[in-house]
Design a protein around this motif. Structure first.
Motif, PDB file in Angstrom:
ATOM      1  N   LEU A 142     -22.455 -29.156 -14.153  1.00 30.90           N
ATOM      2  CA  LEU A 142     -23.689 -28.294 -14.047  1.00 30.90           C
ATOM      3  C   LEU A 142     -23.668 -27.836 -12.534  1.00 30.90           C
ATOM      4  CD1 LEU A 142     -26.437 -27.354 -14.933  1.00 30.90           C
ATOM      5  CD2 LEU A 142     -27.279 -29.560 -14.151  1.00 30.90           C
ATOM      6  N   ILE A 143     -23.858 -26.343 -12.312  1.00 27.35           N
ATOM      7  CA  ILE A 143     -23.914 -25.720 -11.266  1.00 27.35           C
ATOM      8  C   ILE A 143     -25.478 -25.221 -11.286  1.00 27.35           C
ATOM      9  CG2 ILE A 143     -23.315 -23.961  -9.659  1.00 27.35           C
ATOM     10  CD1 ILE A 143     -20.331 -24.260 -10.810  1.00 27.35           C
ATOM     11  N   VAL A 144     -26.241 -25.445 -10.459  1.00 29.91           N
ATOM     12  CA  VAL A 144     -27.511 -25.027 -10.133  1.00 29.91           C
ATOM     13  C   VAL A 144     -27.522 -23.820  -9.270  1.00 29.91           C
ATOM     14  CG1 VAL A 144     -29.833 -25.570  -9.674  1.00 29.91           C
ATOM     15  CG2 VAL A 144     -28.627 -27.332 -11.401  1.00 29.91           C
ATOM     16  N   ILE A 145     -28.216 -22.817  -9.628  1.00 29.13           N
ATOM     17  CA  ILE A 145     -28.512 -21.713  -8.749  1.00 29.13           C
ATOM     18  C   ILE A 145     -30.003 -21.355  -8.763  1.00 29.13           C
ATOM     19  CG2 ILE A 145     -26.254 -20.568  -9.368  1.00 29.13           C
ATOM     20  CD1 ILE A 145     -27.947 -18.513 -11.210  1.00 29.13           C
ATOM     21  N   THR A 146     -30.288 -21.182  -7.422  1.00 28.94           N
ATOM     22  CA  THR A 146     -31.732 -21.086  -7.063  1.00 28.94           C
ATOM     23  C   THR A 146     -32.109 -19.934  -6.209  1.00 28.94           C
ATOM     24  OG1 THR A 146     -31.361 -22.467  -5.034  1.00 28.94           O
ATOM     25  CG2 THR A 146     -31.934 -23.841  -6.844  1.00 28.94           C
ATOM     26  N   ARG A 171     -25.914 -16.341  -2.147  1.00 28.83           N
ATOM     27  CA  ARG A 171     -24.736 -16.556  -1.825  1.00 28.83           C
ATOM     28  C   ARG A 171     -23.731 -16.594  -2.958  1.00 28.83           C
ATOM     29  NH1 ARG A 171     -27.355 -20.690   2.130  1.00 28.83           N
ATOM     30  NH2 ARG A 171     -26.324 -22.196   0.769  1.00 28.83           N
ATOM     31  N   ILE A 172     -24.218 -16.401  -4.170  1.00 23.83           N
ATOM     32  CA  ILE A 172     -23.352 -16.553  -5.343  1.00 23.83           C
ATOM     33  C   ILE A 172     -21.971 -15.605  -4.965  1.00 23.83           C
ATOM     34  CG2 ILE A 172     -22.826 -15.485  -7.773  1.00 23.83           C
ATOM     35  CD1 ILE A 172     -25.571 -16.309  -8.203  1.00 23.83           C
ATOM     36  N   ALA A 173     -21.828 -14.575  -4.477  1.00 22.93           N
ATOM     37  CA  ALA A 173     -20.551 -13.734  -4.084  1.00 22.93           C
ATOM     38  C   ALA A 173     -19.627 -14.718  -3.323  1.00 22.93           C
ATOM     39  CB  ALA A 173     -20.924 -12.358  -3.786  1.00 22.93           C
ATOM     40  N   SER A 174     -20.214 -15.515  -2.298  1.00 22.34           N
ATOM     41  CA  SER A 174     -19.471 -16.189  -1.438  1.00 22.34           C
ATOM     42  C   SER A 174     -19.192 -17.596  -1.882  1.00 22.34           C
ATOM     43  CB  SER A 174     -20.062 -16.155   0.007  1.00 22.34           C
ATOM     44  OG  SER A 174     -21.333 -16.619   0.083  1.00 22.34           O
ATOM     45  N   GLU A 175     -19.955 -18.210  -2.653  1.00 18.98           N
ATOM     46  CA  GLU A 175     -19.756 -19.714  -2.980  1.00 18.98           C
ATOM     47  C   GLU A 175     -19.606 -20.131  -4.236  1.00 18.98           C
ATOM     48  OE1 GLU A 175     -22.965 -21.848  -1.197  1.00 18.98           O
ATOM     49  OE2 GLU A 175     -22.797 -20.692   0.942  1.00 18.98           O
ATOM     50  N   LEU A 176     -20.012 -19.157  -5.163  1.00 22.96           N
ATOM     51  CA  LEU A 176     -19.840 -19.572  -6.844  1.00 22.96           C
ATOM     52  C   LEU A 176     -18.113 -19.945  -7.076  1.00 22.96           C
ATOM     53  CD1 LEU A 176     -21.191 -20.337  -9.246  1.00 22.96           C
ATOM     54  CD2 LEU A 176     -21.129 -17.881  -9.954  1.00 22.96           C
ATOM     55  N   GLU A 177     -17.442 -19.210  -6.813  1.00 24.24           N
ATOM     56  CA  GLU A 177     -15.982 -19.283  -7.132  1.00 24.24           C
ATOM     57  C   GLU A 177     -15.466 -20.734  -6.541  1.00 24.24           C
ATOM     58  OE1 GLU A 177     -11.552 -17.484  -7.122  1.00 24.24           O
ATOM     59  OE2 GLU A 177     -12.881 -16.389  -6.609  1.00 24.24           O
ATOM     60  N   GLN A 178     -16.024 -20.840  -5.469  1.00 24.23           N
ATOM     61  CA  GLN A 178     -15.588 -22.252  -4.491  1.00 24.23           C
ATOM     62  C   GLN A 178     -16.096 -23.523  -5.459  1.00 24.23           C
ATOM     63  OE1 GLN A 178     -16.650 -22.442  -0.455  1.00 24.23           O
ATOM     64  NE2 GLN A 178     -15.831 -24.584  -0.345  1.00 24.23           N
TER      65      GLN A 178
END
Length: 122
Positions: A80-84, A108-115
């Motif tokens: 589970l990845i939670v986004i806020t 920060r999805i564009a900079s952190e989600l893939e990681q």
């Protein structure tokens, strides 16, 4: 990521779901297998493998949040990845209380989600 990682998106906003799905299409090894406004709607959409749910915090704690446990039971290896909407520490704590594997502010999805995806599926 050597195999395709099956990802489902849960967010009340169709524009957020579409933006995240569009972003994920460019990430090698990721396949978006479902999108829903609520966790309650997701269970019927995902018939096969489900490796990661990327879900808005509200969808995990508001009405329909009980389905998170049902999904974890059905997909025991699921992450589970939670986004806020905000990057405040209180949201990070709330995500940890849900036993989330990662937390990413929407800004920060564009900079952190893939990681975050690579970390939880390693």
């Amino acid at each position: 990521m050597s195999k395709k990682v099956a990802v489902a998106l849960v967010d009340p906003s169709p524009s957020i779901r579409e933006a995240v799905a569009s972003y994920l299409k460019a990430v090698e090894g990721i396949e978006v297998v479902g999108q829903a406004a609520r966790l309650a709607d997701l269970e019927s959409l995902c018939q096969g493998q489900l490796d990661v749910i990327i879900a808005d915090l509200q969808t995990c704690t508001g009405p329909g949040h009980g389905n998170l446990q049902a999904l974890r039971k059905r997909f025991p290896l699921m992450h589970l990845i939670v986004i806020t909407s905000d990057g405040e520490r209180e949201y990070e704590i709330a995500a940890k209380n849900l036993a989330a594997d990662a937390w990413v502010p929407k800004a920060r999805i564009a900079s952190e989600l893939e990681q975050a995806l690579r970390k939880v599926t390693a």
